[in-house]
Design a protein around this motif. Structure first.
Motif, PDB file in Angstrom:
ATOM      1  N   SER A  46       0.854  -1.187   0.000  1.00 54.05           N
ATOM      2  CA  SER A  46       0.000   0.000   0.000  1.00 54.05           C
ATOM      3  C   SER A  46       0.886   1.233   0.000  1.00 54.05           C
ATOM      4  O   SER A  46       2.067   1.172   0.344  1.00 54.05           O
ATOM      5  CB  SER A  46      -0.931   0.017   1.224  1.00 54.05           C
ATOM      6  OG  SER A  46      -0.180   0.161   2.418  1.00 54.05           O
ATOM      7  N   GLY A  47       0.287   2.366  -0.358  1.00 55.81           N
ATOM      8  CA  GLY A  47       1.061   3.598  -0.432  1.00 55.81           C
ATOM      9  C   GLY A  47       1.956   3.618  -1.657  1.00 55.81           C
ATOM     10  O   GLY A  47       1.817   2.804  -2.585  1.00 55.81           O
ATOM     11  N   CYS A  48       2.899   4.545  -1.660  1.00 55.58           N
ATOM     12  CA  CYS A  48       3.803   4.717  -2.800  1.00 55.58           C
ATOM     13  C   CYS A  48       5.174   5.105  -2.269  1.00 55.58           C
ATOM     14  O   CYS A  48       5.338   6.176  -1.692  1.00 55.58           O
ATOM     15  CB  CYS A  48       3.259   5.787  -3.741  1.00 55.58           C
ATOM     16  SG  CYS A  48       4.277   6.069  -5.204  1.00 55.58           S
ATOM     17  N   LEU A  49       6.133   4.228  -2.445  1.00 50.82           N
ATOM     18  CA  LEU A  49       7.498   4.448  -1.967  1.00 50.82           C
ATOM     19  C   LEU A  49       8.375   4.850  -3.151  1.00 50.82           C
ATOM     20  O   LEU A  49       8.536   4.092  -4.103  1.00 50.82           O
ATOM     21  CB  LEU A  49       8.033   3.170  -1.320  1.00 50.82           C
ATOM     22  CG  LEU A  49       9.419   3.254  -0.662  1.00 50.82           C
ATOM     23  CD1 LEU A  49       9.386   4.201   0.539  1.00 50.82           C
ATOM     24  CD2 LEU A  49       9.885   1.871  -0.242  1.00 50.82           C
ATOM     25  N   GLU A  50       8.928   6.073  -3.093  1.00 50.42           N
ATOM     26  CA  GLU A  50       9.812   6.561  -4.139  1.00 50.42           C
ATOM     27  C   GLU A  50      11.259   6.263  -3.743  1.00 50.42           C
ATOM     28  O   GLU A  50      11.649   6.464  -2.593  1.00 50.42           O
ATOM     29  CB  GLU A  50       9.628   8.073  -4.317  1.00 50.42           C
ATOM     30  CG  GLU A  50       8.211   8.510  -4.645  1.00 50.42           C
ATOM     31  CD  GLU A  50       7.854   8.303  -6.103  1.00 50.42           C
ATOM     32  OE1 GLU A  50       8.749   7.971  -6.901  1.00 50.42           O
ATOM     33  OE2 GLU A  50       6.674   8.479  -6.445  1.00 50.42           O
ATOM     34  N   LEU A  51      12.062   5.797  -4.707  1.00 48.08           N
ATOM     35  CA  LEU A  51      13.444   5.458  -4.439  1.00 48.08           C
ATOM     36  C   LEU A  51      14.378   6.162  -5.420  1.00 48.08           C
ATOM     37  O   LEU A  51      14.003   6.436  -6.568  1.00 48.08           O
ATOM     38  CB  LEU A  51      13.678   3.948  -4.546  1.00 48.08           C
ATOM     39  CG  LEU A  51      12.889   3.051  -3.600  1.00 48.08           C
ATOM     40  CD1 LEU A  51      11.655   2.498  -4.297  1.00 48.08           C
ATOM     41  CD2 LEU A  51      13.745   1.907  -3.093  1.00 48.08           C
ATOM     42  N   ASP A  52      15.568   6.451  -4.920  1.00 48.26           N
ATOM     43  CA  ASP A  52      16.641   6.958  -5.765  1.00 48.26           C
ATOM     44  C   ASP A  52      17.822   6.014  -5.608  1.00 48.26           C
ATOM     45  O   ASP A  52      18.311   5.813  -4.498  1.00 48.26           O
ATOM     46  CB  ASP A  52      17.041   8.372  -5.351  1.00 48.26           C
ATOM     47  CG  ASP A  52      18.132   8.936  -6.256  1.00 48.26           C
ATOM     48  OD1 ASP A  52      19.297   8.519  -6.076  1.00 48.26           O
ATOM     49  OD2 ASP A  52      17.845   9.776  -7.116  1.00 48.26           O
ATOM     50  N   MET A  53      18.269   5.418  -6.704  1.00 50.78           N
ATOM     51  CA  MET A  53      19.362   4.455  -6.655  1.00 50.78           C
ATOM     52  C   MET A  53      20.476   4.929  -7.564  1.00 50.78           C
ATOM     53  O   MET A  53      20.399   4.785  -8.786  1.00 50.78           O
ATOM     54  CB  MET A  53      18.856   3.073  -7.063  1.00 50.78           C
ATOM     55  CG  MET A  53      17.876   2.495  -6.058  1.00 50.78           C
ATOM     56  SD  MET A  53      16.862   1.180  -6.737  1.00 50.78           S
ATOM     57  CE  MET A  53      15.987   2.089  -8.019  1.00 50.78           C
ATOM     58  N   ASP A  54      21.468   5.563  -6.940  1.00 48.48           N
ATOM     59  CA  ASP A  54      22.594   6.121  -7.703  1.00 48.48           C
ATOM     60  C   ASP A  54      22.094   7.014  -8.825  1.00 48.48           C
ATOM     61  O   ASP A  54      22.586   6.961  -9.962  1.00 48.48           O
ATOM     62  CB  ASP A  54      23.469   4.991  -8.274  1.00 48.48           C
ATOM     63  CG  ASP A  54      24.223   4.247  -7.182  1.00 48.48           C
ATOM     64  OD1 ASP A  54      24.525   4.876  -6.146  1.00 48.48           O
ATOM     65  OD2 ASP A  54      24.512   3.054  -7.368  1.00 48.48           O
ATOM     66  N   ASP A 101       2.381   6.859   4.916  1.00 51.17           N
ATOM     67  CA  ASP A 101       2.822   5.507   5.241  1.00 51.17           C
ATOM     68  C   ASP A 101       2.778   4.614   3.998  1.00 51.17           C
ATOM     69  O   ASP A 101       1.762   4.551   3.303  1.00 51.17           O
ATOM     70  CB  ASP A 101       1.920   4.896   6.316  1.00 51.17           C
ATOM     71  CG  ASP A 101       2.101   5.569   7.663  1.00 51.17           C
ATOM     72  OD1 ASP A 101       2.946   6.474   7.760  1.00 51.17           O
ATOM     73  OD2 ASP A 101       1.398   5.200   8.618  1.00 51.17           O
ATOM     74  N   SER A 102       3.882   3.940   3.722  1.00 51.08           N
ATOM     75  CA  SER A 102       3.948   2.989   2.616  1.00 51.08           C
ATOM     76  C   SER A 102       4.310   1.622   3.178  1.00 51.08           C
ATOM     77  O   SER A 102       5.315   1.471   3.871  1.00 51.08           O
ATOM     78  CB  SER A 102       4.994   3.425   1.585  1.00 51.08           C
ATOM     79  OG  SER A 102       4.583   4.590   0.915  1.00 51.08           O
ATOM     80  N   GLU A 103       3.471   0.645   2.875  1.00 52.83           N
ATOM     81  CA  GLU A 103       3.658  -0.704   3.394  1.00 52.83           C
ATOM     82  C   GLU A 103       4.271  -1.573   2.296  1.00 52.83           C
ATOM     83  O   GLU A 103       3.747  -1.649   1.186  1.00 52.83           O
ATOM     84  CB  GLU A 103       2.320  -1.278   3.844  1.00 52.83           C
ATOM     85  CG  GLU A 103       2.413  -2.576   4.594  1.00 52.83           C
ATOM     86  CD  GLU A 103       1.051  -3.044   5.101  1.00 52.83           C
ATOM     87  OE1 GLU A 103       1.015  -3.935   5.955  1.00 52.83           O
ATOM     88  OE2 GLU A 103       0.026  -2.515   4.617  1.00 52.83           O
ATOM     89  N   VAL A 104       5.385  -2.216   2.619  1.00 51.26           N
ATOM     90  CA  VAL A 104       6.139  -2.984   1.622  1.00 51.26           C
ATOM     91  C   VAL A 104       6.544  -4.329   2.210  1.00 51.26           C
ATOM     92  O   VAL A 104       6.981  -4.405   3.363  1.00 51.26           O
ATOM     93  CB  VAL A 104       7.405  -2.210   1.176  1.00 51.26           C
ATOM     94  CG1 VAL A 104       8.193  -3.017   0.153  1.00 51.26           C
ATOM     95  CG2 VAL A 104       7.036  -0.837   0.611  1.00 51.26           C
ATOM     96  N   TRP A 105       6.383  -5.395   1.419  1.00 48.95           N
ATOM     97  CA  TRP A 105       6.903  -6.704   1.816  1.00 48.95           C
ATOM     98  C   TRP A 105       8.325  -6.793   1.276  1.00 48.95           C
ATOM     99  O   TRP A 105       8.563  -6.666   0.084  1.00 48.95           O
ATOM    100  CB  TRP A 105       6.044  -7.823   1.239  1.00 48.95           C
ATOM    101  CG  TRP A 105       6.444  -9.178   1.747  1.00 48.95           C
ATOM    102  CD1 TRP A 105       7.225 -10.095   1.110  1.00 48.95           C
ATOM    103  CD2 TRP A 105       6.085  -9.766   3.000  1.00 48.95           C
ATOM    104  NE1 TRP A 105       7.377 -11.219   1.887  1.00 48.95           N
ATOM    105  CE2 TRP A 105       6.692 -11.049   3.059  1.00 48.95           C
ATOM    106  CE3 TRP A 105       5.317  -9.341   4.070  1.00 48.95           C
ATOM    107  CZ2 TRP A 105       6.546 -11.896   4.145  1.00 48.95           C
ATOM    108  CZ3 TRP A 105       5.173 -10.186   5.167  1.00 48.95           C
ATOM    109  CH2 TRP A 105       5.768 -11.451   5.193  1.00 48.95           C
ATOM    110  N   VAL A 106       9.284  -6.969   2.184  1.00 52.93           N
ATOM    111  CA  VAL A 106      10.704  -6.927   1.819  1.00 52.93           C
ATOM    112  C   VAL A 106      11.326  -8.303   2.007  1.00 52.93           C
ATOM    113  O   VAL A 106      11.197  -8.916   3.068  1.00 52.93           O
ATOM    114  CB  VAL A 106      11.463  -5.895   2.679  1.00 52.93           C
ATOM    115  CG1 VAL A 106      12.939  -5.843   2.276  1.00 52.93           C
ATOM    116  CG2 VAL A 106      10.832  -4.512   2.541  1.00 52.93           C
TER     117      VAL A 106
END
Length: 215
Positions: free
Chosen positions: A27-35, A62-67
């Motif tokens: 759920s939610g939206c997780l933004e990432l920056d990778m290099d 809140d962003s819910e992520v299965w890692v």
């Protein structure tokens, strides 16, 4: 290999791991920056973050992520965004999860659409008119694009989602002792009668509670 549910909030500074990570959006939206390369994880999109890749996170709610923290193995050597299977479920069987994404189609980078962002704005002005065009404009999307992506992310059409939000708030107001007229005005219904009919039709709200609400 370990898998667990994590809640991300705010910003996370850049870091790297000596193992690969596979992120499955819940759920939610997780933004990432990778290099310097942007990516996103949401309910329809997952991401492989290879070992040693420096990455940071950012989310406005809140962003819910299965890692899954995984040792280096085939398919996890390269950075890859992938489409989540339509009916996937979080599982302690991480091998099964990784197998299900082995042939998953690549996810194209699209404009971010976080349902919680809209929900926050709507709840601040629930009495106002919220057409699909207005909602789509918040994300700079066309109406068809917004409608399609919203239903994919939430499982509801925008209209049905909006109706549910309005009626849930109206029910809370009535249970707090407010009148039908006030509840209708605050939740965007044109009259107490229209709200009453909607509550009975959509939520099965009994006549006893509606009669008890002051007018």
């Amino acid at each position: 290999m370990l898998g667990n549910c994590r809640i991300y909030q705010g910003e996370y500074s850049s870091h790297a791991h000596d193992h690969a990570q596979v992120l499955f959006g819940l759920s939610g939206c997780l933004e990432l920056d990778m290099d310097g390369r942007a990516a996103r994880v949401d309910r329809t999109t997952g991401l492989v973050v290879p070992a040693g890749v420096s990455h940071s996170y950012c989310t406005d709610s809140d962003s819910e992520v299965w890692v899954v923290d995984a040792a280096l193995c085939r398919g996890l050597e390269k950075l890859r965004a992938f489409q989540l299977p339509s009916r996937w479920q979080p599982s302690a069987d991480t091998e099964q999860l990784l197998n299900c994404i082995a042939d998953a189609p690549r996810a194209l980078q699209r404009r971010a659409l976080n349902p919680q962002t809209l929900q926050h704005q709507v709840q601040q002005a629930l009495h106002e008119d919220w057409s699909i065009a207005r909602m789509a404009a918040l994300y700079a999307l066309s109406v068809p694009q917004f409608h399609r992506r919203w239903k994919t992310l939430t499982g509801e059409t925008p209209q049905r989602w909006m109706r549910r939000i309005r009626l849930e708030q109206a029910a809370r107001l009535l249970q707090a002792g407010l009148s039908l007229d006030v509840a209708a005005a605050r939740t965007g219904y044109r009259s107490a009668s229209a709200l009453c009919q909607a509550l009975q039709r959509e939520q099965g709200m009994g006549a006893r509670l509606l009669r008890r609400a002051p007018r």
